[in-house]
Scaffold this active site. Structure first.
Site, PDB file in Angstrom:
ATOM      1  CD  GLU A 173      -9.577 -25.631  42.159  1.00 49.04           C
ATOM      2  OE1 GLU A 173      -9.703 -26.816  42.536  1.00 49.04           O
ATOM      3  OE2 GLU A 173      -9.449 -25.331  40.955  1.00 49.04           O
ATOM      4  CD  GLU A 292      -6.049 -24.413  39.062  1.00 45.25           C
ATOM      5  OE1 GLU A 292      -6.775 -25.266  38.505  1.00 45.25           O
ATOM      6  OE2 GLU A 292      -5.630 -24.514  40.230  1.00 45.25           O
TER       7      GLU A 292
END
Length: 500
Positions: A173, A292
């Site tokens: 991320e 995720e």
């Protein structure tokens, strides 16, 4: 009662399913590790301190791969802190979750746990505060046989044979402002490319995941993918996607329709990857790693009460209800329908932290509601994904139009001569009579119709009471190449066939 129709055929092939689409995730966060998979003082602890009761629940999911050690924490994590004699390891500050990391579990211990759980490791590297040098040293430590500085250090630590970790994530991320060492797309793309080259020089057999946007709602999306993949396309095998779902407005019908947004997200990233492929005149098709995903919204207020710098505090311990299980089933169906591009996926996470498995410290371990669709898909969803031809009544919700009541994926396993039909009825009040044409599966017989349903969408499972559990629907029949089934409102269904 309204009717729906479906046709399934062996020849309507989407793709072979990569079993790693049923992966999961363990981050050094909250009680995922300490008090989750690892609790040396627990009566169920093995000789290394791993909870055997948790291991059994993990094995029940048949998880093929587990991402580790993060997540947000990896962006300021020094892997060297988690190797060597346990008594000599430092206590460090985890800046992502503002906790103290004891480093009692590190790379080697997690590799041992993965072996016990029968799963592979998807390792994430720190591209927040670190870079090329640390990454190439880390993979040398993990994967090189011996005769070099870092591989010999592993051997000194008691691991003569390399771990042979195949799949590596190039950061996490990195477009997120919450990330330690946040990067621009250009900064990340250049760093990830050069890191990938160094890692492949150590071990040419590895697979690499280029870091995608932190979610489809990010202001950087989808420009991030276009810019970063322009750098990493030749080195990476996958691009990552992250997405979480919630019912903050308590609009259950709209919530259950939100998998349509997931499908759009997948299609957008696929289109960008294929644009870069065309731009580079490449013969390689980049695949997707949804590393995720889950429901995440129940616990955010609770977590604000946690004091900083504790050790393994309860963070993001969502207590899932029945409608969450329905949404998880819909997410898994979406992955199967996109099996030609979605090759890996990791439910975040596996134990205690937004997880299908919960534990009490020094106490019980139990299955949350979302455990069941995840288990069914993992156990029965191996083989070839087929495209069902489905005719279903439709509805409109607050954010979505023309939402079919039914969503479905079909899996054929030619080796075992089995076929499985996964179905979610996302309508909250309408039961449907479903006719399924299975005439191409000559000689197959009905094995069972498993259903998960509950009169209360907010019903939950606890250590004392498992309110939400699957049961066998005995009303379903197979005659003359046609299945007749009642698919109840707000239900998860697994119809299994086998050639006899």
């Amino acid at each position: 009662m309204q009717k729906a129709k479906m046709v399934i055929d062996k020849e309507f092939k989407i793709s072979e399913i990569d079993e790693r689409v049923y992966g999961s995730f363990i981050e050094h966060m909250g009680r995922a590790v300490y008090g989750g998979i690892y609790e040396p003082e627990h009566k169920e602890a093995d000789e290394q301190g791993f909870r055997k009761d948790v291991l059994e629940l993990v094995k029940g999911l048949n998880v093929p791969i587990v991402r580790y050690p993060g997540g947000n924490m990896v962006s300021a994590y020094n892997w060297e802190d988690g190797v060597g004699p346990i008594d000599n390891r430092p206590r460090t500050l985890d800046l992502a979750w503002r906790t103290v990391e004891t480093n009692q579990v590190g790379t080697n211990e997690f590799a041992d746990w993965a072996n016990k759980a029968g799963t592979d490791v998807m390792m994430a590297i720190n591209l927040g505060t670190r870079g090329i040098d640390e990454a190439r040293q880390f993979i040398e430590y993990c994967n090189h046989p011996g005769g070099s500085r870092w591989s010999d250090l592993r051997r000194e630590h008691g691991y003569e044979e390399p771990h042979k970790i195949k799949t590596w994530c190039l950061g996490n991320e990195m477009d997120g402002p919450w990330q330690i060492g946040q990067k621009t797309a250009e900064e990340y793309g250049r760093l990830a490319k050069e890191t990938a080259k160094a890692m492949r020089a150590v071990d040419p057999e590895i697979e690499l995941v280029s870091c995608g946007s932190s979610g489809s709602g990010m202001p950087t999306f989808p420009e991030w993918e276009a810019v970063t993949l322009d750098h990493t396309y030749d080195e990476a095998d996958y691009v990552s996607l992250h997405q979480y779902f919630g019912n903050q407005d308590n609009d259950s019908q709209n919530y259950l329709a939100s998998t349509l947004e997931l499908d759009r997200f997948i299609n957008t990233v696929t289109s960008i990857a294929d644009y870069i492929k065309a731009k580079k005149r490449s013969n390689k098709t980049l695949m997707l790693s949804f590393d995720e995903w889950n429901v995440w919204y129940h616990s955010t207020e609770q977590d604000k009460e946690n004091a900083p710098w504790g050790t393994a505090p309860p963070i993001l311990e969502d207590v899932y209800n029945f409608e969450d299980a329905l949404l998880v089933g819909g997410i898994l169906i979406t992955f199967l329908k996109n099996a030609d591009r979605v090759k890996m996926a990791c439910m975040a996470q596996l134990v205690n932290v937004i997880a299908p498995i919960m534990t009490d410290n020094m106490g019980a371990a139990w299955k949350q509601t979302i455990y069941y669709p995840y288990m069914h898909a993992s156990l029965f969803g191996r083989g070839v994904s087929l495209q069902p031809i489905l005719s279903s009544p439709k509805m409109d919700t607050k954010d979505f139009t023309d939402v079919p009541y039914l969503d479905s994926a079909v899996v054929h396993n030619p080796e075992n001569e089995e076929a499985t039909i996964f179905i979610v009825n996302r309508h909250l009040s309408e039961d449907l009579r479903l006719d399924i044409n299975v005439s191409s599966f000559e000689g197959y017989q009905l094995v069972e119709h498993i259903a998960l349903e509950h009169e209360d969408l907010k019903a939950v499972n606890t250590s004392e009471k498992q309110e939400v559990q699957p049961y066998k629907n005995k009303e379903t029949s197979l005659n003359m190449g046609s299945i007749e089934a009642k698919v109840n409102h707000a239900s998860w269904n697994v119809i299994r066939l086998k050639k006899m």
